[in-house]
Design an enzyme around this catalytic site. Sequence first.
Site, PDB file in Angstrom:
ATOM      1  N   TYR A   1     -18.054 -25.971  40.401  1.00 58.65           N
ATOM      2  CA  TYR A   1     -18.931 -25.235  38.918  1.00 58.65           C
ATOM      3  C   TYR A   1     -17.924 -25.686  37.884  1.00 58.65           C
ATOM      4  CZ  TYR A   1     -20.075 -20.769  35.997  1.00 58.65           C
ATOM      5  OH  TYR A   1     -20.587 -20.797  35.018  1.00 58.65           O
TER       6      TYR A   1
ATOM      7  N   ASP B   1     -15.245 -21.402  47.468  1.00 53.77           N
ATOM      8  CA  ASP B   1     -16.228 -20.473  46.447  1.00 53.77           C
ATOM      9  C   ASP B   1     -17.270 -20.210  47.311  1.00 53.77           C
ATOM     10  OD1 ASP B   1     -18.649 -19.715  44.610  1.00 53.77           O
ATOM     11  OD2 ASP B   1     -17.156 -20.795  42.610  1.00 53.77           O
TER      12      ASP B   1
ATOM     13  N   LYS C   1     -23.854 -13.262  40.726  1.00 55.66           N
ATOM     14  CA  LYS C   1     -24.815 -13.656  41.191  1.00 55.66           C
ATOM     15  C   LYS C   1     -25.240 -12.913  42.404  1.00 55.66           C
ATOM     16  CE  LYS C   1     -23.350 -16.390  38.222  1.00 55.66           C
ATOM     17  NZ  LYS C   1     -22.461 -18.054  38.564  1.00 55.66           N
TER      18      LYS C   1
HETATM   19  C1  PLP Z   1     -21.531 -18.333  38.038  1.00 60.08           C
HETATM   20  C2  PLP Z   1     -20.134 -18.949  39.208  1.00 60.08           C
HETATM   21  C3  PLP Z   1     -18.684 -18.954  39.224  1.00 60.08           C
HETATM   22  C4  PLP Z   1     -18.195 -18.446  37.317  1.00 60.08           C
HETATM   23  O1  PLP Z   1     -18.926 -16.573  37.869  1.00 60.08           O
HETATM   24  P1  PLP Z   1     -18.455 -16.143  36.322  1.00 60.08           P
HETATM   25  O2  PLP Z   1     -18.738 -14.601  37.419  1.00 60.08           O
HETATM   26  O3  PLP Z   1     -20.143 -16.010  35.779  1.00 60.08           O
HETATM   27  O4  PLP Z   1     -17.459 -15.586  35.765  1.00 60.08           O
HETATM   28  C5  PLP Z   1     -18.141 -19.653  39.681  1.00 60.08           C
HETATM   29  N1  PLP Z   1     -18.674 -20.661  40.777  1.00 60.08           N
HETATM   30  C6  PLP Z   1     -19.745 -20.670  41.175  1.00 60.08           C
HETATM   31  C7  PLP Z   1     -20.389 -21.742  42.247  1.00 60.08           C
HETATM   32  C8  PLP Z   1     -20.902 -20.066  39.995  1.00 60.08           C
HETATM   33  O5  PLP Z   1     -22.564 -20.148  40.376  1.00 60.08           O
END
Ligand code: PLP
Length: 390
Positions: free
Chosen positions: A111, A182, A207
């Site tokens: 990211y 992540d 997400k």
């Molecule tokens: C969107 C996303 C983030 C950041 O998250 P937010 O809720 O937008 O701060 C981090 N890692 C991944 C893989 C993402 O898709």
Amino acid sequence: MEDEKKILTKTVHGGEDEQHCGSSLVPAIAQTSTFTFSSLKEFSDFKNGTHDSFEYGRYGNPTQRVAEKKISDLENAEDSLLFSSGMAAICSIFLAILRSNQHIVITRDCYRHTAQFCDTLKKFGVETSVVPPNDLEALSSAIRPETRLIFTESPTNPHLHVVDIERLVEIGKKSNVKLVIDSTLATPINQKPLDFGVDLVVHSATKYLAGHNDVLAGVVSGNRTMIDGLRDFHHMLGATLDPNSAYLLNRGLKTLGLRLKQQNKSGLDIARFLEEDENVSRVFYPGLNSHPSHEIARKQMLGFGGLISFKICGGFEKARKFIDALRIPKIAASLGGVESLVSHPASMVYYDISDEELEQHGISKDLIRLAVGVEDCSDLIKDIKRALRH
Ligand SMILES: *Cc1c(COP(=O)(O)O)cnc(C)c1O
């Protein structure tokens, strides 16, 4: 943990064993910035841990706590901590764990803001090595005596590389380095990194977990000691999830299993369809035999998710026409919600960098990212087919 409950039951009932306020079936929104005590004795009992309550909104809230317990249940985690966004969660992990003169290893396909934050940490004396996502040899040799943290996504964005978590854990243990994954793109429905021995799992709950493109949230799960370490930091920073967002997250989580079932199936069907189409030169989806991570993905994941990247024949001009011609997927950043979204990484996430840097990131101008929602899959395929012929 010896909970025999299956995942769909956990998404609905997990973390909700205690009776909610006013015998409400649904956890209520505790819209308050502070909490009261009937006596100073009760307050000190609270501080000693013998009286269960809350103190101040920045530290936590009953609505937030239900969502945290549910996510812990889903991740097989001892504890979880919610933040106001995925980035707040990720930055807090780095800030809480790292000291100056320490070192992090991250993977290139990550990211963009995570990589940018690691860059920012330079001014506090923390260095970062960036390694290719599918090269554990490179990752292993990037580890130095002062390395404290390996941070990777799995699957990665946008090329959907899947990291061999079992081997990654071996590398981390051998070098005594903390391992953070992540797992946003996988969700606990498709992958449970803590079961492999990873130290912390982080999600952008914005997400799939919340799943309706209407709330920002982030969450970290792991063992109690590590989460407690983060909690102190969370209370100081104040990147707390507000009760309304926690309510929406909790509501979204109830259908996580159902949504992912549909998204896993549509993801695979659409990826297979794209692979057969003459206007598409390459498809990145871990469920396809042709994806370099397919074997690992099959080993460690239960489903492959709803994110697909692909290259269209005819370069940027054709990509632009295709994206503009789609009717169901809307042009937008983000993924994981009920609405299908389409994005063009080269002109959206990486809009401000040179062609040379784009190449370094492995992002070509014919690359399209499709985040599949929960619409009828045949409608999506019809729409994509029409836009490809456009
Ligand atoms: C969107 C996303 C983030 C950041 O998250 P937010 O809720 O937008 O701060 C981090 N890692 C991944 C893989 C993402 O898709």
